[in-house]
Design a protein around this motif. Structure first.
Motif, PDB file in Angstrom:
ATOM      1  N   TYR A  34      -0.053  12.379   0.060  1.00 16.48           N
ATOM      2  CA  TYR A  34      -0.260  10.984   0.443  1.00 16.48           C
ATOM      3  C   TYR A  34      -0.303  10.927   1.973  1.00 16.48           C
ATOM      4  O   TYR A  34       0.652  11.359   2.636  1.00 16.48           O
ATOM      5  CB  TYR A  34       0.881  10.112  -0.094  1.00 16.48           C
ATOM      6  CG  TYR A  34       1.076   8.828   0.683  1.00 16.48           C
ATOM      7  CD1 TYR A  34       0.007   7.956   0.889  1.00 16.48           C
ATOM      8  CD2 TYR A  34       2.318   8.482   1.219  1.00 16.48           C
ATOM      9  CE1 TYR A  34       0.175   6.784   1.619  1.00 16.48           C
ATOM     10  CE2 TYR A  34       2.489   7.317   1.950  1.00 16.48           C
ATOM     11  CZ  TYR A  34       1.410   6.477   2.143  1.00 16.48           C
ATOM     12  OH  TYR A  34       1.552   5.335   2.876  1.00 16.48           O
TER      13      TYR A  34
ATOM     14  N   ASP B 161      -3.809   5.735   2.658  1.00 14.63           N
ATOM     15  CA  ASP B 161      -3.811   4.277   2.773  1.00 14.63           C
ATOM     16  C   ASP B 161      -4.037   3.860   4.217  1.00 14.63           C
ATOM     17  O   ASP B 161      -3.778   4.619   5.148  1.00 14.63           O
ATOM     18  CB  ASP B 161      -2.550   3.650   2.156  1.00 14.63           C
ATOM     19  CG  ASP B 161      -1.341   3.643   3.069  1.00 14.63           C
ATOM     20  OD1 ASP B 161      -1.418   4.128   4.193  1.00 14.63           O
ATOM     21  OD2 ASP B 161      -0.295   3.117   2.641  1.00 14.63           O
TER      22      ASP B 161
ATOM     23  N   ASP C 114      -0.364   8.502   5.126  1.00 10.83           N
ATOM     24  CA  ASP C 114      -0.176   7.154   5.660  1.00 10.83           C
ATOM     25  C   ASP C 114      -0.887   7.140   7.021  1.00 10.83           C
ATOM     26  O   ASP C 114      -0.328   7.617   8.016  1.00 10.83           O
ATOM     27  CB  ASP C 114       1.338   6.926   5.773  1.00 10.83           C
ATOM     28  CG  ASP C 114       1.708   5.755   6.659  1.00 10.83           C
ATOM     29  OD1 ASP C 114       0.810   4.990   7.076  1.00 10.83           O
ATOM     30  OD2 ASP C 114       2.920   5.599   6.931  1.00 10.83           O
ATOM     31  N   THR C 115      -2.121   6.628   7.061  1.00  9.53           N
ATOM     32  CA  THR C 115      -2.903   6.714   8.306  1.00  9.53           C
ATOM     33  C   THR C 115      -2.351   5.783   9.389  1.00  9.53           C
ATOM     34  O   THR C 115      -2.521   6.044  10.577  1.00  9.53           O
ATOM     35  CB  THR C 115      -4.394   6.397   8.072  1.00  9.53           C
ATOM     36  OG1 THR C 115      -4.519   5.052   7.590  1.00  9.53           O
ATOM     37  CG2 THR C 115      -5.020   7.348   7.086  1.00  9.53           C
TER      38      THR C 115
ATOM     39  N   LYS D 216       2.530   6.146  -2.439  1.00  9.79           N
ATOM     40  CA  LYS D 216       3.533   7.213  -2.561  1.00  9.79           C
ATOM     41  C   LYS D 216       3.789   7.535  -4.039  1.00  9.79           C
ATOM     42  O   LYS D 216       3.858   8.692  -4.431  1.00  9.79           O
ATOM     43  CB  LYS D 216       4.845   6.727  -1.927  1.00  9.79           C
ATOM     44  CG  LYS D 216       5.279   7.566  -0.740  1.00  9.79           C
ATOM     45  CD  LYS D 216       6.579   7.037  -0.166  1.00  9.79           C
ATOM     46  CE  LYS D 216       6.322   6.390   1.179  1.00  9.79           C
ATOM     47  NZ  LYS D 216       7.400   5.558   1.689  1.00  9.79           N
TER      48      LYS D 216
ATOM     49  N   LYS E 222       0.802  -1.231   0.000  1.00  8.72           N
ATOM     50  CA  LYS E 222       0.000   0.000   0.000  1.00  8.72           C
ATOM     51  C   LYS E 222       0.835   1.281   0.000  1.00  8.72           C
ATOM     52  O   LYS E 222       0.625   2.148  -0.828  1.00  8.72           O
ATOM     53  CB  LYS E 222      -0.940   0.050   1.227  1.00  8.72           C
ATOM     54  CG  LYS E 222      -1.935  -1.073   1.303  1.00  8.72           C
ATOM     55  CD  LYS E 222      -2.886  -0.889   2.461  1.00  8.72           C
ATOM     56  CE  LYS E 222      -2.228  -0.916   3.820  1.00  8.72           C
ATOM     57  NZ  LYS E 222      -1.668  -2.211   4.231  1.00  8.72           N
ATOM     58  N   SER E 223       1.782   1.375   0.950  1.00 13.41           N
ATOM     59  CA  SER E 223       2.481   2.661   1.079  1.00 13.41           C
ATOM     60  C   SER E 223       3.395   2.925  -0.117  1.00 13.41           C
ATOM     61  O   SER E 223       3.439   4.050  -0.627  1.00 13.41           O
ATOM     62  CB  SER E 223       3.239   2.744   2.401  1.00 13.41           C
ATOM     63  OG  SER E 223       4.199   1.745   2.455  1.00 13.41           O
TER      64      SER E 223
END
Ligand code: DC
Length: 225
Positions: free
Chosen positions: A31, A127, A33-34, A21, A16-17
């Motif tokens: 972006y 994400d 990143d949660t 990105k 995902k990351s």
């Protein structure tokens, strides 16, 4: 142009990351990143020796915590009570605690509200595990990235090795399995594919292939909207 909202969800190690990105770079959008926000709270629990069974203590700590997310050239830094902890949160211990505290509904509600605020009025790709189902249910594009457990474990194992950490591949596989279970069986906003998400299995695909596929989806949506 109307801001575009893109949700990328999926289990640990699905890519995902890395993918998010690259898409953010191509579109020149933010972006988020949660997972880093859950990790920040996890780090604070660790620093304060919080008993993870004590939900009240975790919520008290959360109410006395300042988490800021800053962006420079679309690159995210996470600031915990004024200190940049972006690198410190990348340990296995922190990720396990993050998955544990992510089960607490009030933790999720607070972070989801911050995430929506960060994305308000701007184009963003986020994400996580619950972006398409809970944080941004009206996202323009929802992608659910998956890969086989073996492949995801192999990627994590290579990541550890590149940081000089030697772990047994079977151990990493069990670690990922455990995290998937914890993330997908929690009651509130679990890891789940949104009904309208497009599933992409990244097992036998290169990063470039996945990025190209998602860019095609984005471009076709933009041209038809
Ligand atoms: O994506 P990550 O590995 O950095 O996430 C760490 C943990 O945080 C993950 O195991 C579950 C939790 N998390 C979550 O519950 N919801 C999100 N949107 C992002 C992360």
């Amino acid at each position: 142009m109307k801001p575009i909202k893109i949700a990328i969800d999926g289990p640990a190690g699905a890519g995902k990351s890395t993918i998010a990105k690259q898409i953010a770079d191509k579109l020149d959008i933010i972006y988020l990143d949660t997972g880093a926000m859950y990790r920040a709270i996890a780090l604070k629990c660790l620093q304060n020796n919080i008993d993870l069974e004590d939900t009240e203590a975790i919520l008290r700590l959360l109410n006395n915590t300042q988490i800021d997310v800053e962006f420079q050239n679309n690159i995210q830094s996470v600031i915990l009570d004024g200190i940049d902890i972006s690198d410190e949160i990348r340990t296995t211990e922190v990720s396990n605690i993050a998955s544990y505290i992510a089960k607490i509904p009030d933790v999720r509600k607070k972070l989801a509200s911050m995430q929506r605020k960060i994305g308000r009025d701007k184009s963003i790709i986020m994400d996580g595990r619950d972006i398409g189902t809970y944080v941004l249910p009206n996202a323009d594009i929802k992608i659910f990235l998956t890969a086989s457990l073996e492949e995801r474990a192999k990627r994590r194992w290579l990541e550890y090795r590149s940081k000089g950490e030697c772990k047994d591949l079977d151990f990493v596989k069990r670690e990922i399995e455990q995290r998937d279970r914890s993330d997908s069986t929690r009651k509130f906003a679990p890891l789940k594919k949104a009904d309208d998400a497009i599933v992409i299995d990244t097992t036998d695909k290169s990063i470039e292939q996945v990025v190209d596929t998602i860019m095609q989806i984005i471009n076709s949506r933009i041209s038809t909207s």
